[in-house]
Design a protein around this motif. Structure first.
Motif, PDB file in Angstrom:
ATOM      1  N   VAL A  89       0.975  -1.687  -0.069  1.00  0.00           N
ATOM      2  CA  VAL A  89      -0.042  -0.261   0.103  1.00  0.00           C
ATOM      3  C   VAL A  89       0.558   1.351   0.227  1.00  0.00           C
ATOM      4  CG1 VAL A  89      -1.487   0.997   1.629  1.00  0.00           C
ATOM      5  CG2 VAL A  89      -1.525  -1.400   1.170  1.00  0.00           C
ATOM      6  N   VAL A  90       0.393   1.843  -0.396  1.00  0.00           N
ATOM      7  CA  VAL A  90       1.493   3.619  -1.104  1.00  0.00           C
ATOM      8  C   VAL A  90       0.391   4.592  -0.152  1.00  0.00           C
ATOM      9  CG1 VAL A  90       2.183   5.042  -2.792  1.00  0.00           C
ATOM     10  CG2 VAL A  90       2.566   2.264  -3.162  1.00  0.00           C
ATOM     11  N   VAL A  91       0.854   5.044   0.271  1.00  0.00           N
ATOM     12  CA  VAL A  91       0.132   5.940   1.202  1.00  0.00           C
ATOM     13  C   VAL A  91       0.636   7.274   1.221  1.00  0.00           C
ATOM     14  CG1 VAL A  91      -0.329   4.833   3.427  1.00  0.00           C
ATOM     15  CG2 VAL A  91       0.951   5.810   3.362  1.00  0.00           C
ATOM     16  N   GLY A  92       0.006   8.645   1.371  1.00  0.00           N
ATOM     17  CA  GLY A  92       0.505   9.937   1.303  1.00  0.00           C
ATOM     18  C   GLY A  92       0.174  10.428   0.064  1.00  0.00           C
ATOM     19  N   LEU A  93      -0.628  10.454  -0.325  1.00  0.00           N
ATOM     20  CA  LEU A  93      -0.916  10.561  -1.539  1.00  0.00           C
ATOM     21  C   LEU A  93      -2.649  11.431  -1.647  1.00  0.00           C
ATOM     22  CD1 LEU A  93      -2.065   7.081  -3.941  1.00  0.00           C
ATOM     23  CD2 LEU A  93      -0.197   8.785  -3.788  1.00  0.00           C
ATOM     24  N   PRO A  94      -2.169  12.747  -2.610  1.00  0.00           N
ATOM     25  CA  PRO A  94      -3.292  13.884  -2.482  1.00  0.00           C
ATOM     26  C   PRO A  94      -4.478  13.526  -3.117  1.00  0.00           C
ATOM     27  CG  PRO A  94      -1.599  14.496  -3.960  1.00  0.00           C
ATOM     28  CD  PRO A  94      -1.659  12.767  -3.603  1.00  0.00           C
ATOM     29  N   GLY A  95      -5.274  12.756  -2.367  1.00  0.00           N
ATOM     30  CA  GLY A  95      -6.503  12.296  -3.470  1.00  0.00           C
ATOM     31  C   GLY A  95      -6.371  11.906  -3.990  1.00  0.00           C
ATOM     32  N   THR A  96      -5.245  11.232  -5.067  1.00  0.00           N
ATOM     33  CA  THR A  96      -5.138  10.676  -5.727  1.00  0.00           C
ATOM     34  C   THR A  96      -5.352   9.075  -5.660  1.00  0.00           C
ATOM     35  OG1 THR A  96      -2.822  10.486  -6.359  1.00  0.00           O
ATOM     36  CG2 THR A  96      -4.213  12.625  -6.752  1.00  0.00           C
ATOM     37  N   LEU A 152     -10.305   5.601   1.465  1.00  0.00           N
ATOM     38  CA  LEU A 152      -9.196   5.865   1.920  1.00  0.00           C
ATOM     39  C   LEU A 152      -8.919   6.860   0.273  1.00  0.00           C
ATOM     40  CD1 LEU A 152      -8.081   2.250   2.247  1.00  0.00           C
ATOM     41  CD2 LEU A 152      -7.974   4.058   4.368  1.00  0.00           C
ATOM     42  N   LYS A 153      -8.854   7.985  -0.346  1.00  0.00           N
ATOM     43  CA  LYS A 153      -8.252   8.359  -1.397  1.00  0.00           C
ATOM     44  C   LYS A 153      -7.336   9.042  -1.352  1.00  0.00           C
ATOM     45  CE  LYS A 153     -11.099  11.174  -4.459  1.00  0.00           C
ATOM     46  NZ  LYS A 153     -11.440  11.748  -5.130  1.00  0.00           N
ATOM     47  N   ASN A 154      -6.577   8.239  -0.144  1.00  0.00           N
ATOM     48  CA  ASN A 154      -5.151   9.381  -0.111  1.00  0.00           C
ATOM     49  C   ASN A 154      -4.004   8.029  -0.120  1.00  0.00           C
ATOM     50  OD1 ASN A 154      -5.766  11.509   0.422  1.00  0.00           O
ATOM     51  ND2 ASN A 154      -5.471  11.431   2.483  1.00  0.00           N
ATOM     52  N   LYS A 191      -4.964   7.584 -10.024  1.00  0.00           N
ATOM     53  CA  LYS A 191      -4.944   8.675 -10.576  1.00  0.00           C
ATOM     54  C   LYS A 191      -3.395   8.736 -10.681  1.00  0.00           C
ATOM     55  CE  LYS A 191      -9.380  10.100 -10.354  1.00  0.00           C
ATOM     56  NZ  LYS A 191     -10.581  11.668 -10.435  1.00  0.00           N
ATOM     57  N   SER A 192      -2.771   8.908  -9.705  1.00  0.00           N
ATOM     58  CA  SER A 192      -1.146   9.670  -9.504  1.00  0.00           C
ATOM     59  C   SER A 192      -0.737   8.217  -8.292  1.00  0.00           C
ATOM     60  CB  SER A 192      -1.036  10.658  -9.798  1.00  0.00           C
ATOM     61  OG  SER A 192       0.303  11.252  -9.663  1.00  0.00           O
ATOM     62  N   LEU A 193       0.557   8.100  -8.448  1.00  0.00           N
ATOM     63  CA  LEU A 193       1.958   7.585  -7.074  1.00  0.00           C
ATOM     64  C   LEU A 193       2.383   9.109  -6.529  1.00  0.00           C
ATOM     65  CD1 LEU A 193       2.259   4.227  -7.822  1.00  0.00           C
ATOM     66  CD2 LEU A 193       0.760   4.856  -6.603  1.00  0.00           C
ATOM     67  N   ARG A 194       1.544  10.465  -7.642  1.00  0.00           N
ATOM     68  CA  ARG A 194       3.043  10.986  -6.881  1.00  0.00           C
ATOM     69  C   ARG A 194       2.857  12.100  -5.534  1.00  0.00           C
ATOM     70  NH1 ARG A 194       6.207  15.125  -9.539  1.00  0.00           N
ATOM     71  NH2 ARG A 194       5.388  14.529 -11.663  1.00  0.00           N
ATOM     72  N   GLY A 195       4.065  12.065  -4.317  1.00  0.00           N
ATOM     73  CA  GLY A 195       4.002  12.525  -3.492  1.00  0.00           C
ATOM     74  C   GLY A 195       4.025  11.324  -2.159  1.00  0.00           C
ATOM     75  N   GLY A 196       3.962   9.948  -3.143  1.00  0.00           N
ATOM     76  CA  GLY A 196       3.448   8.824  -1.947  1.00  0.00           C
ATOM     77  C   GLY A 196       4.203   7.356  -1.435  1.00  0.00           C
ATOM     78  N   ALA A 197       4.212   7.810  -0.372  1.00  0.00           N
ATOM     79  CA  ALA A 197       5.634   6.775   0.472  1.00  0.00           C
ATOM     80  C   ALA A 197       4.562   5.344   0.444  1.00  0.00           C
ATOM     81  CB  ALA A 197       5.536   7.102   2.060  1.00  0.00           C
ATOM     82  N   LEU A 198       5.732   3.801   0.314  1.00  0.00           N
ATOM     83  CA  LEU A 198       5.864   2.986   0.140  1.00  0.00           C
ATOM     84  C   LEU A 198       5.780   1.982   1.734  1.00  0.00           C
ATOM     85  CD1 LEU A 198       4.827   0.091  -1.397  1.00  0.00           C
ATOM     86  CD2 LEU A 198       7.189  -0.314  -1.509  1.00  0.00           C
ATOM     87  N   ILE A 199       4.091   1.614   2.597  1.00  0.00           N
ATOM     88  CA  ILE A 199       4.818   1.307   3.524  1.00  0.00           C
ATOM     89  C   ILE A 199       4.830  -0.182   3.343  1.00  0.00           C
ATOM     90  CG2 ILE A 199       3.408  -0.167   5.105  1.00  0.00           C
ATOM     91  CD1 ILE A 199       1.402   1.843   4.635  1.00  0.00           C
ATOM     92  N   LEU A 200       5.935  -0.652   4.329  1.00  0.00           N
ATOM     93  CA  LEU A 200       6.994  -1.904   5.187  1.00  0.00           C
ATOM     94  C   LEU A 200       6.177  -2.931   3.841  1.00  0.00           C
ATOM     95  CD1 LEU A 200       9.851  -2.477   5.643  1.00  0.00           C
ATOM     96  CD2 LEU A 200       8.778  -3.407   8.224  1.00  0.00           C
ATOM     97  N   THR A 201       6.697  -3.325   2.798  1.00  0.00           N
ATOM     98  CA  THR A 201       6.204  -5.020   2.255  1.00  0.00           C
ATOM     99  C   THR A 201       6.923  -5.538   1.837  1.00  0.00           C
ATOM    100  OG1 THR A 201       4.899  -2.860   1.391  1.00  0.00           O
ATOM    101  CG2 THR A 201       4.955  -5.161   0.243  1.00  0.00           C
ATOM    102  N   PRO A 202       6.637  -6.778   2.346  1.00  0.00           N
ATOM    103  CA  PRO A 202       7.529  -7.865   2.320  1.00  0.00           C
ATOM    104  C   PRO A 202       7.748  -8.179   0.810  1.00  0.00           C
ATOM    105  CG  PRO A 202       5.738  -8.897   2.672  1.00  0.00           C
ATOM    106  CD  PRO A 202       5.375  -7.724   2.728  1.00  0.00           C
TER     107      PRO A 202
END
Length: 366
Positions: free
Chosen positions: A45-52, A83-85, A116-127
């Motif tokens: 999961v990528v979090v921190g997206l600006p509504g995309t 979870l739009k972010n 719509k976009s992953l710009r500005g996101g951060a990936l949570i720890l993933t195996p």
């Protein structure tokens, strides 16, 4: 007979002389068995997206519940958080040969939903898992996205590159090493990228000329190399073998036709038997010029349509191209250019030459 002996001698010299202008290094012709990269994949999961993000998609909700559970937070039953972010993503990476725990590798992150976009996101720890289902790396970090997506309330939209794919440089830490078989047994195998018995024999002879008796051909791809058991000596010998120069065999005569783009590629080994080609284009044109016939004033006639057709036939005058036996690639191209053929016409000509037995090559349609 003397000419044949001279040709045979020249061929033998080509095998034994690895420093010819067209020689290639052994490392460019193949690789040692087991010394390869391995593909890793993961779901995160990528979090921190600006509504995309993916909004309220069920699989994102399930993924976030799993992430929250690992953090010690349990969401109440029946709660569907917005979870739009956040966005559900697939992570892919290549694990190099001999990668050791603690080393870093790059990862690519791609959306699998409606984000719509992953710009500005951060990936949570993933195996990251290998083909055997084992965890080989852990990925986490901020994404670098080269794409851009912007839209207005009136529906207008601008997209630059691909904003739904990002990359994290050195974004994964290796947790498990992959066994390569480098130090197992006294025999190490080397595989050609493309099967060819002559090239395999030339590589064997070149290696044995440097270190007598260590190389033998197993088939058209594989050579068995008897190597020392000491890892340091084995690595030194592998490095020396990879830098040996070999003159590979000429590639098989082959014509590649891309049926989607009309691209035709003919390699230098293609030859033609004696043949004559005449290629012309026949054009049949039918023109319909209907004429409306109006009745006279105050008459009882009716308006009628008179059919008038004009049929014409045009045939281009093309010369006949004669190919002599053993015509080379340059002569083939010159003759076909003289005929003024298009790519689609070229495919038809080559197929006809193949059917006539004049084209000495394999035709591959991709």
């Amino acid at each position: 007979m003397l000419k044949f002996l001279a040709t045979l001698t020249g061929a033998l010299l080509a095998v034994c002389a690895p420093t010819l202008a067209h020689a290639e290094r052994v490392r460019d012709l193949g690789q040692f068995q087991g010394v390869r990269t391995n593909q890793l994949t993961g779901y995160g999961v990528v979090v921190g997206l600006p509504g995309t993000g993916d909004d309220n998609l069920e699989y994102v909700t399930q993924a976030m519940k799993g992430v929250s559970g690992r953090m010690g937070l349990t969401l109440p039953p029946g709660v569907a958080p917005g979870l739009k972010n956040a966005a559900a993503v697939m992570i892919t990476a290549d694990l190099p040969a001999f990668a050791k725990p603690g080393q870093r590798i790059d990862v690519t992150v791609s959306t699998i939903g409606k984000a719509k976009s992953l710009r500005g996101g951060a990936l949570i720890l993933t195996p990251l898992y290998g083909a055997d289902g084992q965890i080989y790396a852990m990925a986490q970090g901020n994404l670098a996205v080269g794409g851009l997506d912007a839209s207005g309330k009136d529906g207008s939209k601008v997209t630059v590159n691909i904003p739904t794919v990002g990359r994290i440089a050195e974004g994964a830490s290796v947790e498990r090493a992959v066994a390569t078989g480098f130090d197992a047994g006294d025999t190490l195998r080397w595989n050609l990228f493309s099967a060819d018995f002559l090239t395999a024999a030339r590589v064997r002879d070149a290696i044995n000329s440097k270190v007598p008796g260590i190389a033998s051909v197993e088939d058209g791809v594989t050579l068995a190399l008897r190597m020392p058991g000491d890892p340091d000596s084995r690595a030194s010998m592998m490095a020396a073998i990879e830098m040996i120069e070999v003159s590979p065999a000429e590639t098989a005569a082959r014509v590649i036709v891309n049926s989607r783009t009309g691209t035709v590629v003919i390699n230098s080994a293609v030859r033609l038997s004696p043949a004559a080609i005449s290629h012309g284009k026949l054009t049949v044109r039918v023109e319909e010029n209907d004429r409306v016939s109006q009745p006279g004033p105050f008459s009882n006639g009716r308006t009628a349509v008179e059919n008038r057709s004009n049929v014409s036939v045009e045939e281009e005058n093309r010369s006949v191209a004669l190919f002599k036996g053993g015509a080379s690639l340059s002569k083939v191209v010159d003759a076909l250019n003289m005929l003024g053929v298009t790519p689609s016409d070229l495919v038809a000509i080559l197929e006809a030459l193949k059917q006539a037995g004049a084209l000495k090559a394999e035709m591959v349609v991709i």
